[in-house]
Structures are given as C-alpha cells and as structure tokens.
Design an enzyme around this catalytic site. Structure first.
Site, PDB file in Angstrom:
ATOM      1  N   CYS A 171       0.809  -1.233   0.000  1.00  0.00           N
ATOM      2  CA  CYS A 171       0.000   0.000   0.000  1.00  0.00           C
ATOM      3  C   CYS A 171       0.834   1.271   0.000  1.00  0.00           C
ATOM      4  CB  CYS A 171      -0.934   0.020   1.205  1.00  0.00           C
ATOM      5  SG  CYS A 171      -2.231  -1.197   1.051  1.00  0.00           S
TER       6      CYS A 171
HETATM    7  N1  COA Z   1     -20.905  -8.869   7.265  1.00  0.00           N
HETATM    8  C1  COA Z   1     -21.437  -9.000   8.497  1.00  0.00           C
HETATM    9  N2  COA Z   1     -20.688  -9.218   9.589  1.00  0.00           N
HETATM   10  C2  COA Z   1     -19.363  -9.341   9.446  1.00  0.00           C
HETATM   11  C3  COA Z   1     -18.741  -9.208   8.172  1.00  0.00           C
HETATM   12  C4  COA Z   1     -19.571  -8.983   7.053  1.00  0.00           C
HETATM   13  N3  COA Z   1     -19.068  -8.842   5.830  1.00  0.00           N
HETATM   14  N4  COA Z   1     -17.399  -9.358   8.331  1.00  0.00           N
HETATM   15  C5  COA Z   1     -17.185  -9.574   9.632  1.00  0.00           C
HETATM   16  N5  COA Z   1     -18.352  -9.561  10.310  1.00  0.00           N
HETATM   17  C6  COA Z   1     -18.563  -9.751  11.748  1.00  0.00           C
HETATM   18  C7  COA Z   1     -17.430 -10.550  12.382  1.00  0.00           C
HETATM   19  O1  COA Z   1     -17.686 -11.929  12.283  1.00  0.00           O
HETATM   20  C8  COA Z   1     -17.450 -10.061  13.807  1.00  0.00           C
HETATM   21  O2  COA Z   1     -18.490 -10.695  14.491  1.00  0.00           O
HETATM   22  P1  COA Z   1     -18.311 -11.065  16.061  1.00  0.00           P
HETATM   23  O3  COA Z   1     -18.162  -9.747  16.760  1.00  0.00           O
HETATM   24  O4  COA Z   1     -19.574 -11.795  16.364  1.00  0.00           O
HETATM   25  O5  COA Z   1     -17.083 -11.925  16.138  1.00  0.00           O
HETATM   26  C9  COA Z   1     -17.843  -8.580  13.668  1.00  0.00           C
HETATM   27  O6  COA Z   1     -18.504  -8.478  12.400  1.00  0.00           O
HETATM   28  C10 COA Z   1     -16.648  -7.637  13.718  1.00  0.00           C
HETATM   29  O7  COA Z   1     -15.664  -8.091  12.771  1.00  0.00           O
HETATM   30  P2  COA Z   1     -14.216  -7.467  12.683  1.00  0.00           P
HETATM   31  O8  COA Z   1     -13.437  -8.180  11.615  1.00  0.00           O
HETATM   32  O9  COA Z   1     -13.620  -7.421  14.047  1.00  0.00           O
HETATM   33  O10 COA Z   1     -14.599  -5.993  12.163  1.00  0.00           O
HETATM   34  P3  COA Z   1     -13.820  -4.653  12.287  1.00  0.00           P
HETATM   35  O11 COA Z   1     -14.671  -3.708  12.984  1.00  0.00           O
HETATM   36  O12 COA Z   1     -12.423  -4.822  12.740  1.00  0.00           O
HETATM   37  O13 COA Z   1     -13.767  -4.193  10.732  1.00  0.00           O
HETATM   38  C11 COA Z   1     -12.154  -4.030   8.921  1.00  0.00           C
HETATM   39  C12 COA Z   1     -13.049  -4.955   9.793  1.00  0.00           C
HETATM   40  C13 COA Z   1     -11.307  -4.935   8.041  1.00  0.00           C
HETATM   41  C14 COA Z   1     -13.055  -3.157   8.081  1.00  0.00           C
HETATM   42  C15 COA Z   1     -11.287  -3.148   9.831  1.00  0.00           C
HETATM   43  O14 COA Z   1     -10.675  -3.926  10.822  1.00  0.00           O
HETATM   44  C16 COA Z   1     -10.208  -2.410   9.073  1.00  0.00           C
HETATM   45  O15 COA Z   1     -10.448  -1.747   8.087  1.00  0.00           O
HETATM   46  N6  COA Z   1      -8.976  -2.435   9.613  1.00  0.00           N
HETATM   47  C17 COA Z   1      -7.860  -1.738   8.995  1.00  0.00           C
HETATM   48  C18 COA Z   1      -7.347  -2.595   7.908  1.00  0.00           C
HETATM   49  C19 COA Z   1      -6.360  -1.923   6.994  1.00  0.00           C
HETATM   50  O16 COA Z   1      -6.190  -0.742   6.970  1.00  0.00           O
HETATM   51  N7  COA Z   1      -5.733  -2.739   6.215  1.00  0.00           N
HETATM   52  C20 COA Z   1      -4.840  -2.294   5.241  1.00  0.00           C
HETATM   53  C21 COA Z   1      -5.076  -3.178   4.096  1.00  0.00           C
HETATM   54  S1  COA Z   1      -4.033  -2.800   2.829  1.00  0.00           S
END
Ligand code: COA
Length: 371
Positions: free
Chosen positions: A155
């Site tokens: 990235c």
């Molecule tokens: N639809 C519905 N529910 C979902 C889902 C979806 N598509 N994906 C995950 N969930 C659920 C999970 O199972 C979890 O349920 P639980 O609480 O019962 O265990 C809950 O939603 C929270 O999931 P989580 O993965 O912890 O979500 P989050 O709030 O951390 O958001 C991201 C996920 C990836 C959007 C976030 O963590 C993020 O953007 N982080 C930064 C990543 C980044 O910058 N990466 C760089 C990449 S180049």
C-alpha cells in the site's frame, strides 16, 4: 533546486459494484456452499457460512462501492473472482493498459512531452508477471527513452516510488520521472471471505515528478519525503513464484490477501501519527501549517483517528478528504486519488501531506507546497 509534482492522472474502471450487489452475490455463494456441504456441516466437520451485510461493511469501513475491471466474474456466485481473458505476449498486458491511460492523463495535466521524461517507475502492490517489467512495457508503449523499473511496497508503493523519483532527480540522473500505480486489487482479494470480500477496488494513478518548473502548470513543490517500515505478518499474501514448488493449491485462501484488520488498525494508527508528526517537526512545520492530509484510503475511522490525533480535534472533510466511499481500498493509489481529486483549491504557499500506509508495515509521507 526545487522538485515538483507537475501533474497527476487517474484511470477509473467503467464498472462498479455497490455493497448491496456484492453482499447479494456473497450470500448466494454462502447458500450454495451450505447446500453443497450440508452433510459435513450437520456432522460438525465444516462451519456453515453466515450472510454478509451491507450495513456492516459501511459501518466498519466507510466503503459504499468499488470500481472493478471485471464485475461479472466477481458477482458470479459460482466463480467469485474477476475474469480476465488471457492475452498473447505481443498484446498489451492489462496492467500496462491501465497504466498507459493514467500516465497519458498525468503527462497532459503536467504539460510535459514524452521526450522530456527520463524514467518510469511502476510501483504497486501486485505485478502481473515476473518479467519483463511491466514498467518497461509501459515505457515502450509511451515511447519514453531512458529507464524503467517495477517496485512493490504494497500500500505504500506509490509514495516509496515518488521518493525514488525525487532522489534520482536530486542525484542528477533524471530531470523528469513518471510514477505509475496500476492497482488491480480485486485479483488478489478473496471474495469468498466474508471478513474481507468488500475491501478492495481497482484503479490506476500516475504522478509526474520533475525539476522543470513550468509556469504554465500549477505545480506542487515536494518539500520533503520520509519513509518507515516495520515487519508485520498482519497483512499478508503468500502467493509467489515458489508456491507451485511447495505443491500448494494455488486457489487456496492462503494464496490471496489476508489480514488481521483489528490489529492493523491498532498498530498502524500510532505509526502513521508518529511518522507525520516527526516529518513535520524535522521540516520546522506545525500541524496547524498543514491545510490537508491526503491519507491512504483503507478505513474511514482509521483516517479520522489519525487526523484527530495529529490535530488534537476532529478533522473536517476539507482537511482529510475521503474517496474510499466510492473507490474502496485501492492500495497505494488511494492517497494519490485523494490528492488528484482534492488539490485544485490550493493557493500558492498552501501545504499538505500525502501519506500512505499498509502491508509491511510500510508508511510514506510526502510534504508538498503549492507553487
Ligand atoms: N458482514 C457481516 N458481519 C461481518 C462481516 C460482514 N461482511 N465481516 C465480519 N463480520 C462480523 C465478524 O464476524 C465479527 O463478528 P463477532 O463480533 O460476532 O465476532 C464482527 O462483524 C466484527 O468483525 P471485525 O473483523 O472485528 O470488524 P472490524 O470492525 O475490525 O472491521 C475491517 C473490519 C477490516 C473493516 C477493519 O478492521 C479495518 O479496516 N482495519 C484496517 C485494515 C487496513 O487498513 N488494512 C490495510 C489493508 S491494505
């Protein structure tokens, strides 16, 4: 000697996918999977897939839709991945094709002719082949003399590439360099993974870096660049040329993008805040001197938190423009899209910071000032 960003270019694919469309296809895939694996699920050998939700995607990331190069393939529940036609070796590759489009726009905006360009850097998260370098193909197609090379810092590829361009110009080996970022992120995204299927989109950006200060174009001077890396396994893609020698299933989840999103969020925010704060300090600048942060576009809450920690208050949209709602995460191109779309209102002397962050971990900060 001043070094300038003389122009930027953006190629946006024609097709886009809304959260609702993406979720509909994922849920159809989940139904199929659950049907096909009914027995194993009932026995407890496999876990049933649960539905994705458009509301979750928007709330967790700020993403509403993404531009893609192959909508049909991604949305087909039997396929769940983009579909590209195999091109012959004598045809332009898809990555070169989009790079050429963005490059032409950047050169036009910079008012720079092809024969003024001394080098081209293709900097992006994924390269479609090992060699010949995609950059050299783009160089050939555009008719650039001099040199070209590919590089990958995930990235942060764009900002790292821009520092290389600035340093080559400072070193006197080039006067003008084109940095291009063809990010075909959907090709390494696991659309069968509910936790991440919404993250990425496709795009290409290009930036012309030059020491030629042409008064007919409105340039941004590059005041300084600063990079930082620190190893982490929390964003990883194991696909590589060794994979087939390890007798791996090249279609397995392990060969696609994976991340520990929460950990990334927690660990990268302070890293970015510290790098930008130190970078400004080293240049005798205060955060209040900065009109705008063009941040990497992965997660809206993450960007808001970085800006809040730097400013000591909530940022407004003008200070921290967002494109991820429409583009999703486009890897290294994200901060450049934000800069491309939201820099026209800058007046002479206004300062801003382009900042990337992501896998590696890698962070890049570029302080620019409108000339
Ligand atoms: N639809 C519905 N529910 C979902 C889902 C979806 N598509 N994906 C995950 N969930 C659920 C999970 O199972 C979890 O349920 P639980 O609480 O019962 O265990 C809950 O939603 C929270 O999931 P989580 O993965 O912890 O979500 P989050 O709030 O951390 O958001 C991201 C996920 C990836 C959007 C976030 O963590 C993020 O953007 N982080 C930064 C990543 C980044 O910058 N990466 C760089 C990449 S180049």
């Amino acid at each position: 000697m001043g070094i300038y960003i003389a122009g930027t270019g953006l190629f946006t694919p024609n097709e886009s996918i809304s959260n609702e469309e993406l979720v509909k296809s994922y849920n159809a895939y989940a139904d199929l999977f659950n049907q096909q694996n009914k027995e194993a699920i009932e026995k407890g050998d496999l876990e049933e897939l649960t539905y994705s939700s458009a509301d979750f995607i928007y709330k967790a990331s700020g993403i509403e839709s993404r531009y893609v190069l192959s909508k049909e393939g991604i949305l087909d529940p039997q396929r769940m991945k983009p579909k590209f036609k195999k091109r012959k070796d004598n045809e332009p590759s898809i990555q070169a094709e989009i790079a050429i489009k963005a490059s032409k726009e950047a050169l036009k905006n910079a008012n720079i002719e092809i024969d003024q360009v001394d080098g081209l850097i293709c900097a992006c998260s994924n390269l479609q082949r090992a060699y010949p370098a995609v950059s050299i193909e783009v160089q050939q197609e555009l008719g650039i003399q001099g040199y070209a090379y590919d590089m990958n810092v995930a990235c942060s590829s764009a900002t790292f590439g821009m520092q290389n361009a600035v340093n080559d110009i400072k070193a006197g080996v080039a006067e003008t360099i084109l940095v291009v970022n063809p990010e075909i992120c959907t090709a390494h995204l696991n659309f069968k993974d509910r936790d991440g299927h919404f993250i990425f989109g496709d795009v290409c950006t290009a930036v012309v870096i030059t020491k030629v200060n042409d008064s007919s174009t409105e340039n941004f001077e590059v005041i300084d660049t600063k990079l930082k890396t620190s190893f982490s396994n929390n964003i990883r893609n194991n696909f590589g040329f060794i994979s087939k020698n390890e007798d791996l299933d090249l279609y397995s989840d392990d060969q696609l993008f994976k991340q520990e999103g929460r950990k990334v969020f927690k660990q990268v925010v302070p890293m970015v805040e510290e790098l930008i704060a130190n970078h400004l300090k080293e240049n005798n600048l205060l955060v209040s001197d900065i009109k705008r942060l063009w941040l990497h576009q992965a997660n809206l809450s993450m960007n808001s938190l970085i800006a809040k920690r730097l400013l000591g208050r909530d940022p407004n949209e003008d200070e921290m423009p967002t494109v991820l709602n429409r583009y999703a995460n486009t890897s290294s191109a994200g901060s450049i899209i934000a800069f491309h779309k939201y820099s026209e209102d800058f007046r002479k002397g206004d300062l801003g910071v382009i900042c990337s962050f992501g896998a590696g971990y890698s962070v890049g900060s570029i302080i620019v000032q409108k000339t």
